[in-house]
Design a protein around this motif. Structure first.
Motif, PDB file in Angstrom:
ATOM      1  N   GLU A 151       0.420   3.926  -6.436  1.00  0.00           N
ATOM      2  CA  GLU A 151      -0.684   3.406  -5.884  1.00  0.00           C
ATOM      3  C   GLU A 151      -1.068   4.310  -4.573  1.00  0.00           C
ATOM      4  O   GLU A 151      -0.239   4.147  -3.581  1.00  0.00           O
ATOM      5  CB  GLU A 151      -0.542   1.983  -5.344  1.00  0.00           C
ATOM      6  CG  GLU A 151      -0.542   1.061  -6.604  1.00  0.00           C
ATOM      7  CD  GLU A 151      -1.907   0.577  -7.249  1.00  0.00           C
ATOM      8  OE1 GLU A 151      -2.782   1.554  -6.898  1.00  0.00           O
ATOM      9  OE2 GLU A 151      -1.843  -0.373  -8.071  1.00  0.00           O
ATOM     10  N   GLU A 153      -3.523   4.062  -2.346  1.00  0.00           N
ATOM     11  CA  GLU A 153      -3.898   3.327  -1.291  1.00  0.00           C
ATOM     12  C   GLU A 153      -3.000   2.344  -0.719  1.00  0.00           C
ATOM     13  O   GLU A 153      -3.178   1.974   0.553  1.00  0.00           O
ATOM     14  CB  GLU A 153      -5.045   2.175  -1.730  1.00  0.00           C
ATOM     15  CG  GLU A 153      -4.761   1.167  -2.856  1.00  0.00           C
ATOM     16  CD  GLU A 153      -4.907   1.542  -4.368  1.00  0.00           C
ATOM     17  OE1 GLU A 153      -4.746   2.825  -4.500  1.00  0.00           O
ATOM     18  OE2 GLU A 153      -4.998   0.828  -4.964  1.00  0.00           O
ATOM     19  N   GLU A 155      -0.022   3.744   0.026  1.00  0.00           N
ATOM     20  CA  GLU A 155       1.242   4.614   0.446  1.00  0.00           C
ATOM     21  C   GLU A 155       1.327   4.448   1.879  1.00  0.00           C
ATOM     22  O   GLU A 155       0.398   4.199   2.823  1.00  0.00           O
ATOM     23  CB  GLU A 155       0.918   5.961   0.117  1.00  0.00           C
ATOM     24  CG  GLU A 155       0.492   6.913   1.320  1.00  0.00           C
ATOM     25  CD  GLU A 155      -0.317   8.102   1.049  1.00  0.00           C
ATOM     26  OE1 GLU A 155      -0.868   8.731   1.892  1.00  0.00           O
ATOM     27  OE2 GLU A 155      -0.134   8.625  -0.089  1.00  0.00           O
ATOM     28  N   ASN A 193       4.210   2.616  -3.849  1.00  0.00           N
ATOM     29  CA  ASN A 193       4.332   1.393  -4.771  1.00  0.00           C
ATOM     30  C   ASN A 193       3.982   1.910  -6.213  1.00  0.00           C
ATOM     31  O   ASN A 193       2.981   2.709  -6.423  1.00  0.00           O
ATOM     32  CB  ASN A 193       3.440   0.276  -4.236  1.00  0.00           C
ATOM     33  CG  ASN A 193       3.782  -0.170  -2.971  1.00  0.00           C
ATOM     34  OD1 ASN A 193       4.592  -1.071  -3.034  1.00  0.00           O
ATOM     35  ND2 ASN A 193       3.322   0.158  -1.921  1.00  0.00           N
ATOM     36  N   LYS A 195       2.333   1.648  -9.571  1.00  0.00           N
ATOM     37  CA  LYS A 195       0.784   1.092  -9.930  1.00  0.00           C
ATOM     38  C   LYS A 195       0.901   0.037 -11.039  1.00  0.00           C
ATOM     39  O   LYS A 195       1.890  -0.111 -11.740  1.00  0.00           O
ATOM     40  CB  LYS A 195       0.212   2.191 -10.532  1.00  0.00           C
ATOM     41  CG  LYS A 195      -1.489   2.126 -10.296  1.00  0.00           C
ATOM     42  CD  LYS A 195      -1.944   3.475 -10.902  1.00  0.00           C
ATOM     43  CE  LYS A 195      -3.501   3.599 -10.592  1.00  0.00           C
ATOM     44  NZ  LYS A 195      -3.933   4.914 -10.845  1.00  0.00           N
ATOM     45  N   ASN A 196       0.149  -1.370 -10.683  1.00  0.00           N
ATOM     46  CA  ASN A 196       0.351  -2.449 -11.544  1.00  0.00           C
ATOM     47  C   ASN A 196      -0.106  -1.961 -13.122  1.00  0.00           C
ATOM     48  O   ASN A 196       0.676  -2.718 -13.740  1.00  0.00           O
ATOM     49  CB  ASN A 196      -0.653  -3.499 -11.041  1.00  0.00           C
ATOM     50  CG  ASN A 196      -0.323  -4.238  -9.996  1.00  0.00           C
ATOM     51  OD1 ASN A 196       0.924  -4.209  -9.393  1.00  0.00           O
ATOM     52  ND2 ASN A 196      -1.290  -4.598  -9.095  1.00  0.00           N
ATOM     53  N   LYS A 209       6.385  -6.586  -4.985  1.00  0.00           N
ATOM     54  CA  LYS A 209       5.873  -5.265  -4.951  1.00  0.00           C
ATOM     55  C   LYS A 209       7.199  -4.328  -5.135  1.00  0.00           C
ATOM     56  O   LYS A 209       8.083  -4.969  -4.853  1.00  0.00           O
ATOM     57  CB  LYS A 209       5.496  -4.779  -3.569  1.00  0.00           C
ATOM     58  CG  LYS A 209       4.002  -5.471  -3.160  1.00  0.00           C
ATOM     59  CD  LYS A 209       3.561  -4.812  -2.084  1.00  0.00           C
ATOM     60  CE  LYS A 209       4.438  -5.232  -0.898  1.00  0.00           C
ATOM     61  NZ  LYS A 209       3.793  -4.694   0.443  1.00  0.00           N
TER      62      LYS A 209
END
Length: 445
Positions: A151, A153, A155, A193, A195-196, A209
């Motif tokens: 992800e 956004e 970071e 993270n 990504k979902n 997370k």
């Protein structure tokens, strides 16, 4: 010179071949390079029997790409025209394309070509990237990472200016790296993270997370820089400890990749990797380098290669020994270990180039200016409270200890096996004086 492709600038290369496939096919057909094997690492257990099937496949690459300002014919007399950027950039790009990594940690990336590298990684590779440099240096460190797996956004990013960092001891004499020399060396750390959508694709569903902590650095290069490199290593580990306290280990796996400018039998490596408590004076060679580096007069230096550390007389000055002891104590209080991916498993795939003195690491990753040695590493960083732990035994099976399974390692050739016989920076070998390192692994969630 035989073996060189047609010269082309990096910007024109990206204009002419604007996709990963087109660029790879062009370079693959125009570069006749020495082949490096990508070895499958045999596993001690079948991990499918021990987990719920959810695992992150992660490909990591570390590469010192040799700054163009350092690629001189005087340093590389056998490289010929390969020292020219219009030839060399093609070798570097081809090396990056071949590995197709999820995370690239690069050192000596030229600031003057930064916009082209950003275009390459963002538009051609589909990755996001960060770059840092410090002081007067015209090159720096660079991390690029997959937008499919991580992800952007979420970071977290931090740069480390080693000249500005202090070691947490009571004696201020060890605080300031400028006691020896200002190095302008930097490091960088990122928290990424998963990504979902990626986690869902591998069947993992959780509210927690998860992700990785990843960092890279280019430590002090000087022949007499052993103490400063060791100090810089401590700063790195301390910064990582701070992040790992926030992003707990069960949810975030930590890696550090880079050019440590230190061989495995010297103090920067032994303080990170070997069993604690660290006692620098028990390794006579390492202790010699540590103390000798503290005697060297950097300020009045005329030629950094005018003296050889292995032949220079070293006086064991009490004040210096006291400072070394303080740094040793700092490492021993740090409840962390570094596990080298190559040191851990390379002997399973290449016994001839797994060197006992190197703690089973390969022999050489760098050759230039009369120096050859192993300087580059891919480390897994783990919490370790037990100061008396036998790291070789405890981490023999990384799946059982940390749910990490090493799957592939890129070959590190011996110099005598190269077409050049010894030079890495050579038209049919590589566009840098360093071998890249590459590891593919699974992280079981």
């Amino acid at each position: 010179m035989a073996g060189l492709p047609n010269p082309i600038s990096l910007d024109q290369l990206l204009i002419n071949y604007p996709t990963k496939e087109l660029l790879f096919n062009y370079l693959d057909s125009n570069l006749n390079l020495f082949h490096r094997e990508l070895y499958d690492v045999p596993n001690a257990i079948n991990t499918e029997e021990y987990n719920n099937g959810c695992k992150v496949n992660l490909k990591l690459m570390s590469y010192n790409m040799l700054a163009q300002s350092l690629a001189s014919s005087s340093m590389f007399p056998t490289a010929g025209k390969l020292t020219s950027w219009k030839y060399r950039n093609q070798y570097l790009i081809y090396e990056l394309l071949q590995r197709d990594a999820d995370v690239y940690c690069l050192q000596e990336l030229d600031a003057q070509y930064l916009k082209y590298w950003e275009t390459f990684f963002k538009n051609i590779m589909g990755l996001n990237c960060k770059f840092v440099r410090y002081g007067a240096k015209n090159h720096g460190c660079f991390i690029a990472y997959s937008l499919e797996k991580f992800e952007v956004e979420l970071e977290f990013f931090s740069s480390i200016n080693f000249d500005d960092e202090v070691v947490d001891t009571e004696n201020p004499s060890i605080y300031n790296g400028a006691k020896l020399t200002r190095t302008c060396n930097i490091g960088m750390l990122m928290v990424l993270n998963y990504k979902n959508t990626y986690l869902e694709s591998i069947g993992y569903v959780s509210t927690n997370k998860k992700g990785i902590i990843v960092g890279t650095a280019h430590l002090f290069w000087h022949p007499f820089g052993t103490f400063e490199r060791t100090r810089q290593n401590y700063i790195l580990m301390k910064k990582l400890q701070f992040l790992k306290q926030i992003y707990v280990e069960k949810d975030y796996t930590a890696f550090f990749l880079g050019d440590f400018n230190a061989q495995p039998y010297l103090s920067p490596y032994e303080a990170m990797v070997l069993s604690k408590p660290v006692r620098f004076d028990e390794n006579k060679e390492s202790f010699f380098y540590l103390n000798g580096s503290m005697e060297y007069d950097f300020q009045n230096e005329k030629n950094p290669f005018s003296k050889d550390p292995t032949t220079t007389e070293c006086h064991y000055i009490p004040e210096n020994i006291s400072i070394v002891k303080q740094l040793e104590t700092c490492f021993n209080k740090l409840p962390m270990r570094a596990i080298s991916m190559y040191g851990h498993s390379y002997s399973k795939v290449d016994k001839l180039n797994s060197i006992e003195k190197n703690h089973m690491e390969p022999d050489v990753s760098n050759s230039c200016g009369g120096f050859t040695g192993l300087l580059d590493y891919i480390f897994l960083i783990v919490d370790e409270e037990d100061l008396e732990v036998n790291v070789g035994e405890k981490y023999k099976n990384l799946y059982e200890s940390h749910k990490v399974n090493i799957k592939k390692l890129l070959q590190v050739p011996t110099l005598k096996s190269l077409p050049s016989n010894k030079e890495i920076m050579f038209p049919i070998v590589s566009g840098s004086d360093h071998f890249s390192l590459f590891c593919e692994l699974d992280i079981h969630l």
